[in-house]
Write an enzyme that holds these catalytic residues in place. Structure first.
Site, mmCIF file in Angstrom:
data_model
loop_
_atom_site.group_PDB
_atom_site.id
_atom_site.type_symbol
_atom_site.label_atom_id
_atom_site.label_comp_id
_atom_site.label_asym_id
_atom_site.label_seq_id
_atom_site.Cartn_x
_atom_site.Cartn_y
_atom_site.Cartn_z
ATOM 1 N N HIS A 187 -4.757 32.112 -29.615
ATOM 2 C CA HIS A 187 -4.167 30.805 -29.809
ATOM 3 C C HIS A 187 -2.785 30.736 -28.836
ATOM 4 C CE1 HIS A 187 -6.802 30.150 -33.508
ATOM 5 N NE2 HIS A 187 -6.321 31.562 -33.537
ATOM 6 N N LYS A 218 12.266 27.620 -5.144
ATOM 7 C CA LYS A 218 11.045 27.658 -5.926
ATOM 8 C C LYS A 218 10.031 28.772 -5.296
ATOM 9 C CE LYS A 218 9.372 25.597 -8.948
ATOM 10 N NZ LYS A 218 8.693 24.479 -8.772
ATOM 11 N N SER A 271 8.925 25.255 -1.950
ATOM 12 C CA SER A 271 8.880 23.874 -2.338
ATOM 13 C C SER A 271 9.827 23.099 -1.222
ATOM 14 C CB SER A 271 9.673 23.372 -3.524
ATOM 15 O OG SER A 271 10.418 22.377 -3.720
ATOM 16 N N GLU A 287 -3.209 27.761 -8.866
ATOM 17 C CA GLU A 287 -3.585 26.379 -9.450
ATOM 18 C C GLU A 287 -4.762 25.674 -8.645
ATOM 19 O OE1 GLU A 287 0.711 24.463 -10.066
ATOM 20 O OE2 GLU A 287 0.791 25.817 -8.275
#
Ligand code: ARG
Length: 477
Positions: free
Chosen positions: A174, A301, A295, A308
Site C-alpha cells: 500500500h 532539476k 529543465s 517516465e
C-alpha cells in the site's frame, strides 16, 4: 501471349502517373490519387523490404524445383532480386507513385531488371500469403533483437543485485513501509518479471514460426506448388494446414503486441519506483547525468524521463494491443484489407519496447544507490513489528495474541512519541530481551523462508538468477 509489355496490356491512361498497379489489367482507369493516398502501405511496409526479397527468393526457388520456371529463369530472378536489394540498401531504388506497397515495388523493379522471368515470380502466389510470410520473417528477426535488449536489462538487474550485497530498504505494501527487504531481493523481483517476458517472447516466436507461403489468395493453387519446400527454404519450422487460416491468421501479431504491452507494463512499474526513489522525498537513488534530463526553466532539476516515458508508453502499447484485437474481431475469412492495419502497431510496439529496454538498461547500470538513506528509512520505522510477533510465536504464543500485544505497543509508542525499540524495552509484556530484534538489519538477517527476503535465502536466489541470466544470454545474445 500476355506479358508485361505496354502493347499487350490495357493502358491505365489516367490516374496516378508513373507505373502500373499489379492489378491494372482488369481496370480501364488507374486509381485516383485519393485512393492511393488512403490505401497505400509503402510508407510503412518499406521496412519489410529485406523480408519480402527473402520470401521471393524462397518462392522462386520452389517454383524452379516444381518445374514452373526453369533454371535460367530462376537465375535471372535471383540476380534481379540481388540488384533490387542492393538498390534498396544504398538508397538508389526509385519508387514510383503506383508502388502501393513494398511487394508491388519489389516486383515492379525486378521485372524491369529481369524481364519475363520477373513477371513469372508471382505464379501461385498472392500478396495475401506473401505479406503474411514477410511479416512472420520480420517478427522472427526483430523479435530476436527485442529479446536481446530485454536480456541485457535482465543481466544488469542481476549484476546490480550481486553488487549491492547486504544493503536493505523498506519493502512496501500500500506504499506504506511494511518490512525491511534486501535491495538485491527488490532488484531481483523485477528481474524475474523480465525473465518471464523473454520466455513469453520465445513462445510467441515459436508459434509465429509457420510459413503461410503457398496459400495463395485464399485457396492454394492448381499449380503443383510445394509449400513444405518453401517453408524449409525460408527456415520456417512448419507450414500451414489451412490456406484460409494461413492468410487470415494474425494471432502472431496479437501475441507479439501482448508480449510487448506486458513487457512495457513491467518497465513502467520499475520506472514508477525509480521515479519515486529519485525524488527528494525518498532520496534512495541518484541518477547518472547521462541517463537523466534537465529543465529548460528550472536550473536545479534532474528528471527521470526514461522512467517516465516507459510509464507513458505503456499506455500506447496497451492501445496497440487493443487496436489489433478490435481490428480482428469482426473479420470474416479470409484476407480483408483491414489486415494491413497490423503493421504499424507491430512495428511501433517492438521498436518502443526495445528502445525502452536499452535506455532503462543504461539508467539502471549507472544508478547510484544511497544505501544509507534506504537503511535509515526502515531502521527508524515500525517495520520490525512482525519480527517481535514472530519471536513470541516461537515461544508458543498464538499468533493472533502476539499480533495484539505488538499492536498495543506500537500504539503506545506512537502516543508517547518514542521509537518502537524504546516502547518494547520498557513494556511489561515484552522488555529488553526483544529489542535485539529491532537492531538495524536484524529482521532481514533472521528471515529464512525459501524465496523470501532473508540474507541467506536471497543469496541462493541470486545464484538462480545468475544461472537464468547465463541461459538467456547464451540463447539470445
Ligand atoms: N499491403 C497489403 C497488406 O499489408 C498487402 C496485401 C494486399 N492484398 C490485397 N489483396 N490487396 O495487407
Amino acid at each position: 501471349m500476355p506479358n508485361n509489355d505496354d502493347a499487350a496490356t490495357p493502358a491505365q491512361t489516367t490516374g496516378v502517373a508513373g507505373g502500373k498497379t499489379l492489378w491494372h489489367g482488369r481496370f480501364e482507369e488507374g486509381p485516383d490519387e485519393a485512393l492511393m493516398a488512403f490505401t497505400e502501405s509503402l510508407s510503412f511496409d518499406k521496412r519489410l523490404a529485406t523480408d519480402d526479397i527473402a520470401g521471393s527468393r524462397g518462392h522462386a526457388t520452389m517454383l524452379e524445383r516444381v518445374g514452373i520456371i526453369n533454371a535460367d529463369e530462376l537465375a535471372a530472378i535471383l540476380a534481379g532480386l540481388d540488384q533490387v536489394e542492393a538498390e534498396l540498401a544504398d538508397d538508389t531504388f526509385v519508387f514510383v507513385p503506383s508502388d502501393e506497397d513494398i511487394h508491388t515495388a519489389v516486383e515492379r523493379r525486378l521485372t524491369e531488371i529481369a524481364g519475363a522471368p520477373g513477371a513469372k515470380l508471382h505464379s501461385g502466389r498472392s500478396r495475401n500469403d506473401q505479406v503474411a510470410t514477410d511479416l512472420r520473417l520480420w517478427v522472427r528477426r526483430e523479435g530476436a533483437a527485442l529479446a536481446a535488449s530485454l536480456v541485457q536489462l535482465h543481466g544488469t538487474l542481476v549484476d546490480r543485485a550481486a553488487e549491492v550485497g547486504p544493503a536493505y530498504l523498506p519493502g512496501y505494501t500500500h506504499l506504506q513501509r511494511a518490512q525491511p527487504v534486501p535491495l538485491a531481493h527488490h532488484l531481483l523481483a523485477h528481474s524475474w518479471a523480465i525473465e518471464r517476458d523473454v520466455d513469453r517472447l520465445g513462445d510467441a516466436l515459436a508459434r509465429a514460426d509457420v510459413s503461410p507461403l503457398g496459400a495463395g489468395a485464399l485457396a492454394g493453387s492448381s499449380l503443383p506448388l510445394d509449400p513444405e519446400f518453401s517453408a524449409q527454404t525460408l527456415g520456417f519450422a512448419a507450414t500451414f494446414n489451412n490456406s484460409l487460416d494461413a492468410v487470415s491468421d494474425r494471432d502472431f501479431v496479437a501475441e507479439m503486441l501482448f508480449v510487448c504491452a506486458l513487457g512495457m507494463v513491467h518497465l513502467s512499474r520499475l520506472g514508477e519506483e525509480l521515479i519515486l526513489w529519485s525524488s527528494d522525498e525518498f532520496g534512495f537513488i541518484t541518477l547518472d547525468d547521462r541517463f537523466s534530463t534537465g529543465s529548460s526553466m528550472l536550473p536545479q532539476k534532474k528528471n527521470p524521463d526514461i522512467a517516465e516515458l516507459s510509464r507513458g508508453k505503456a499506455g500506447r502499447l496497451i492501445g496497440n494491443l487493443t487496436g489489433i484485437l478490435a481490428t480482428l474481431k469482426g473479420l470474416p475469412l479470409a484476407y480483408n484489407r483491414d489486415l494491413q492495419e497490423d503493421k504499424e502497431p507491430l512495428f511501433d510496439s517492438v521498436d518502443q519496447l526495445r528502445r525502452a529496454a536499452l535506455a532503462m538498461n543504461g539508467m539502471l547500470a549507472t544508478i547510484q544507490f544511497r544505501i544509507d538513506v534506504m537503511a535509515a528509512a526502515v531502521d527508524d520505522s515500525f517495520a520490525g513489528a512482525v519480527d517481535i510477533a514472530e519471536a513470541l510465536v516461537a515461544q508458543g504464543v498464538p499468533f493472533r495474541d502476539a499480533h495484539a500485544i505488538v499492536g498495543r505497543v506500537v500504539r503506545q509508542a506512537l502516543e508517547a512519541h518514542v521509537s518502537l525499540a524504546e516502547a518494547v524495552e520498557t513494556d511489561a509484556e515484552l522488555g529488553p530481551d526483544f529489542t535485539d530484534l529491532l537492531r538495524p538489519g536484524a529482521g532481514v538477517a533472521r528471515r529464512i523462508t525459501a524465496g523470501g527476503a532473508g540474507t541467506d535465502v536471497v543469496a541462493a536466489q541470486l545464484t538462480k538468477a545468475q544461472a537464468a541470466s547465463s541461459q538467456l544470454q547464451s540463447r539470445w545474445l
